[in-house]
Design an enzyme around this catalytic site. Structure first.
Site, PDB file in Angstrom:
ATOM      1  N   ILE A   1      -5.301 -22.143 -47.271  1.00 10.51           N
ATOM      2  CA  ILE A   1      -6.630 -22.732 -47.921  1.00 10.51           C
ATOM      3  C   ILE A   1      -6.328 -22.859 -49.364  1.00 10.51           C
ATOM      4  CG2 ILE A   1      -7.934 -21.446 -46.220  1.00 10.51           C
ATOM      5  CD1 ILE A   1      -8.521 -19.236 -48.348  1.00 10.51           C
ATOM      6  N   ASP A   2      -7.122 -23.938 -49.810  1.00 13.28           N
ATOM      7  CA  ASP A   2      -6.862 -24.455 -51.321  1.00 13.28           C
ATOM      8  C   ASP A   2      -7.086 -23.217 -52.179  1.00 13.28           C
ATOM      9  OD1 ASP A   2      -6.851 -26.885 -49.921  1.00 13.28           O
ATOM     10  OD2 ASP A   2      -8.874 -27.338 -50.476  1.00 13.28           O
ATOM     11  N   ARG A   3      -6.495 -23.431 -53.278  1.00 15.28           N
ATOM     12  CA  ARG A   3      -6.687 -22.478 -54.661  1.00 15.28           C
ATOM     13  C   ARG A   3      -7.870 -22.012 -54.856  1.00 15.28           C
ATOM     14  NH1 ARG A   3      -2.235 -22.581 -59.608  1.00 15.28           N
ATOM     15  NH2 ARG A   3      -2.699 -20.429 -60.381  1.00 15.28           N
TER      16      ARG A   3
ATOM     17  N   VAL B   1     -10.407 -21.852 -53.151  1.00 15.43           N
ATOM     18  CA  VAL B   1     -11.056 -21.336 -52.150  1.00 15.43           C
ATOM     19  C   VAL B   1     -10.907 -19.749 -51.710  1.00 15.43           C
ATOM     20  CG1 VAL B   1     -11.778 -21.595 -49.401  1.00 15.43           C
ATOM     21  CG2 VAL B   1     -11.344 -23.550 -51.157  1.00 15.43           C
TER      22      VAL B   1
ATOM     23  N   HIS C   1      -8.434 -31.070 -47.993  1.00 13.81           N
ATOM     24  CA  HIS C   1      -9.514 -31.006 -48.710  1.00 13.81           C
ATOM     25  C   HIS C   1     -10.658 -31.290 -47.713  1.00 13.81           C
ATOM     26  CE1 HIS C   1      -7.861 -31.111 -53.185  1.00 13.81           C
ATOM     27  NE2 HIS C   1      -7.396 -30.116 -52.487  1.00 13.81           N
TER      28      HIS C   1
END
Length: 228
Positions: free
Chosen positions: A61-63, A65, A161
């Protein structure tokens, strides 16, 4: 930074942790410490392992998030979980606090996402375009306040994303997500997108595993919505 208190589930084959906003799952060009290495070091010290610790990242998962991230502790588990990911057999639910309310209370979003590697940004289009990949998700409105709306999102594909780009496309940018149209940032640079739960068949025992990640601590708005 990872803490043992962040562990949501662990057995001989699997580990699920509740990632904090700002933490990296795997190393990137920034050179910052990542969860993958931090967890390996923790397991090595805790279990007194003399050799290298195996830890496979099943999904990222994105940084900015937060929420549940699944790791495999054995190569057998990693192979089987990767197959489940490819076949869409791992159910991933996210919570998103958005600045606007969608026109419908629930539905499916289908777009075509193009990733711009130079800006590390994705753009969602309504129609197919060269090099754009189909992106699909289901959403459901589960709470609304005077300024923000809580959406439950089920990912049906896994694009760069994806949730951020698709919600922005329908005029519902995620709280704090300046890159995708939010009005203002949040302290610490995180965004209000949370990997709420993962559900799947255990790769060895073949029983259902369903893990829910508590929302980020210290955020009164998250706390308010979680208690609805």
């Amino acid at each position: 930074m990872f803490s043992p208190d962040d562990i949501l589930y662990e057995d001989n084959h699997l580990l699920v942790v509740n990632k904090h906003c700002g933490d990296l799952v795997q190393p990137d060009p920034s050179g910052d410490s990542a969860l993958e290495g931090q967890i390996k070091a923790f397991i090595k010290a805790r279990d007194g392992k003399p050799g290298e610790v195996f830890l496979g990242v099943v999904h990222r998962i994105d940084r900015p998030v937060s929420g549940a991230v699944l790791f495999a502790k054995t190569s057998k588990a990693l192979v089987r979980l990767n197959e489940m990911i490819r076949e869409g057999r791992i159910r991933k639910i996210y919570w998103a606090l958005t600045e606007s309310r969608p026109q419908a209370e629930q539905g499916e979003l289908r777009h075509f996402i193009f990733r711009d590697g130079r800006s590390n940004r994705s753009k969602a289009f309504d129609a197919p375009r060269p090099e754009a990949k189909e992106a699909r998700l289901n959403f459901r409105l589960i709470g609304a306040g005077t300024r923000y709306t809580l959406l439950e999102v089920e990912l049906l594909t896994g694009r760069h994303h994806q949730i951020r780009a698709q919600l922005s496309k329908i005029g519902c940018p995620i709280r704090g997500d300046l890159k995708y149209g939010a009005r203002r940032s949040l302290p610490g640079g995180g965004i209000s997108l949370h990997s709420r739960s993962v559900s799947f068949e255990h790769p060895v025992r073949h029983e259902l595993v369903s893990i829910t990640a508590p929302v980020p601590a210290g955020d009164n708005l998250w706390a308010c919505f979680e208690n609805l």
